[in-house]
Every structure is written in C-alpha cells, then in structure tokens.
Enzyme design. Structure first.
Site, PDB file in Angstrom:
ATOM      1  CG  HIS A  52      -2.034  -1.014   1.115  1.00  0.00           C
ATOM      2  ND1 HIS A  52      -2.976  -1.011   0.116  1.00  0.00           N
ATOM      3  CD2 HIS A  52      -2.339  -2.086   1.894  1.00  0.00           C
ATOM      4  CE1 HIS A  52      -3.826  -2.009   0.279  1.00  0.00           C
ATOM      5  NE2 HIS A  52      -3.446  -2.692   1.350  1.00  0.00           N
ATOM      6  NE  ARG A  77       1.750  -4.780   3.432  1.00  0.00           N
ATOM      7  CZ  ARG A  77       0.613  -4.274   3.920  1.00  0.00           C
ATOM      8  NH1 ARG A  77      -0.215  -5.040   4.631  1.00  0.00           N
ATOM      9  NH2 ARG A  77       0.315  -3.001   3.733  1.00  0.00           N
ATOM     10  CG  ASP A  91      17.670 -12.573  -6.409  1.00  0.00           C
ATOM     11  OD1 ASP A  91      17.962 -13.437  -5.559  1.00  0.00           O
ATOM     12  OD2 ASP A  91      17.403 -12.860  -7.592  1.00  0.00           O
ATOM     13  CD  GLU A 156      -4.195  -8.873   4.590  1.00  0.00           C
ATOM     14  OE1 GLU A 156      -4.302  -7.698   4.992  1.00  0.00           O
ATOM     15  OE2 GLU A 156      -3.362  -9.223   3.754  1.00  0.00           O
ATOM     16  CG  ASP A 182      -7.218  -5.577   3.835  1.00  0.00           C
ATOM     17  OD1 ASP A 182      -8.022  -5.107   3.013  1.00  0.00           O
ATOM     18  OD2 ASP A 182      -6.011  -5.320   3.828  1.00  0.00           O
TER      19      ASP A 182
END
Length: 270
Positions: A52, A77, A91, A156, A182
């Site tokens: 977000h 996240r 990576d 969530e 959520d």
C-alpha cells in the site's frame, strides 16, 4: 582478497531470542532517509511496505541499505504472493518477508515455495548477481539461504481466520500477522477495526497461535488496542507509521500556530 560477509539475524531469530513483544512501525513513505531516521529510533523492527505504498524495488533496496547500520530488523511486505516478484525482493537482500492475503494452506505453500531454492521450492538461482549473497561474499550462501530467510503471512480475511491453524502449520511459515483493517472489511465492517466481531476474530487468532507456539503479530495504532493485544501474547506488533506520524504531527502544528485552527479554507490559503 574480498571481504567475507555474515548476514544479520533474521526476524525469526530476533523473535526467538526476545523476552517481550517486539514493537515496530511502518515505513511507507518510500524514502531512505525516513527509513534511516525510523531505524535509529530504538524500535525493534520496521515494516517496509510494498503493498500500500509507492515503493519500488529500487526504493526498497535503498531503504534496506539505509537501515542496515542499525539494530532494527527490517521486514518487507510484498504486494502479493507472486513468485517472480518475491524472487526479486529476496535478491535485493530482503531477508524477512511478509506476504499479504494468505487465506488458505495452498496460498501458504505457494509463499514457502517462492522463498526456497529447489528441491524444496522454486526460487530462481541468481546469487552471483544479487545483493542477497553480497555478490557471493557470503560463504555457502546457496546452502544456507533457506535458513537466512524468514517468512510471515497475513491473516486478514474471515476465511483466513477460519484456516489460521492450518496455515500456521505449513512447514516454512515462521509466523502470522493479523491485519484488522482488511479483516474488518471482509466481515462487513469496513473501517471499523474496533467492531466487537472484528476484535473477537483478532483475539481468537492470537489465542490460537499462542496455543500452537507460533509467532503472531498484529497491526494496532490505537494504544489501548495495542496494549490489549500485547497482554494477550502477541510476539510482534506495529503501533505507528512514518506517514501517519508526519500527518498527525503537522496537523497538531497547524492547530497550535494558525489563528483559526479548525478552518480548513484558511489553512489552504497559506
């Protein structure tokens, strides 16, 4: 001779060594300087958000580099459980990942496969080209890589709450993180994280994970809610965000110094 590098402890390691709830904050501004300021705050961990926020791989890389000199552990996240994208996050050196919207055992298994090299997963091998191995300056990186990554998944939705025990039992899941916003939306209570049904679902999940001995975290900006969840036994928690702190502090500044603090039109004229 090149310098040999040891990777820092994972978030899993930090949690295993902790004797209290680890407290952290979101870093959503996409700014490495802000990330460094937050890393030096004394908080235990930071969540660098790729879901977000406007964070790109390049911005996340810069933030990981900025916080590397500080004790705070960064958790990153990803936007979704996308195997190719998770490979790129790993990576660039993200050792600790949080995957959103994990609703089923199959979702959890897909996330685990994405962070592990074959034969235990499907992560592509490009360590010689990657910051993850410090360009092959970490001894035996490929052999040690699975242990150098920790994986957390978000509970969530109402479906995920029902499946939480089974999700947490998937080999390779290091813990779960509850997202009340959520969750509230999925339960028909959009914007009402404090609704009794939502709070009950959060607390039910916390108790279930505690019984299983699984690391469990939660997002709780309201201090009373945060204290309640800590009392219930969450092992990690988020209590603020860089962007919300700036928003509220700047509003307080305006309230203090503008002649008509509640007048939005007057504020806009400055």
């Amino acid at each position: 001779m090149p310098i040999r590098v040891n990777l820092p402890p994972t978030f899993r390691d930090r949690l295993a060594q902790a004797d209290r709830t680890l407290v952290g904050m979101w870093v959503s501004s996409g700014n490495a300087l802000n990330a460094e300021i937050c890393a030096g705050s004394g908080l235990d961990w930071l969540l660098i958000d790729g879901e977000h926020s406007h964070n790109t791989l390049e911005l996340i890389l810069a933030q990981l580099q900025a916080v590397a000199a500080y004790p705070a552990t960064p958790l990153v996240r990803v936007p979704e459980c996308n195997t190719a994208l998770i490979k790129q996050y790993l990576d660039i050196g993200a050792q600790n990942l949080l995957v959103p919207m994990v609703n089923t055992v199959a979702d959890a298994e897909k996330a685990v496969a994405a962070v592990r090299y074959p034969p235990h997963g499907v992560r592509g091998v490009g360590s010689a080209l990657a910051r993850a191995s410090r360009w092959n300056r970490v001894d035996d990186y490929l052999a040690a890589a699975n242990g150098a990554v920790s994986l957390y998944v978000q509970i969530e939705t109402a479906e995920a709450v029902q499946n939480a025990r089974e999700i947490a039992a998937v080999d390779g899941i290091d813990g779960v993180f509850i997202g009340p916003s959520d969750l509230a939306a999925s339960m028909g209570h959009l914007g009402e994280q404090g609704h009794p049904e939502v709070v009950d679902a959060v607390e039910t999940t916390i108790r279930a994970m505690t019984e299983l001995g699984v690391s469990v975290g939660v997002n709780a900006f309201a201090p009373d809610a945060a204290r309640r969840y800590i009392e219930l036994g969450v092992t990690f928690i988020l209590v603020a965000a860089d962007v919300s702190l700036l928003a509220r502090a700047s509003e307080a500044l305006a309230d203090t110094w503008l002649p008509s603090a509640g007048d939005a039109a007057e504020r806009a004229s400055y």
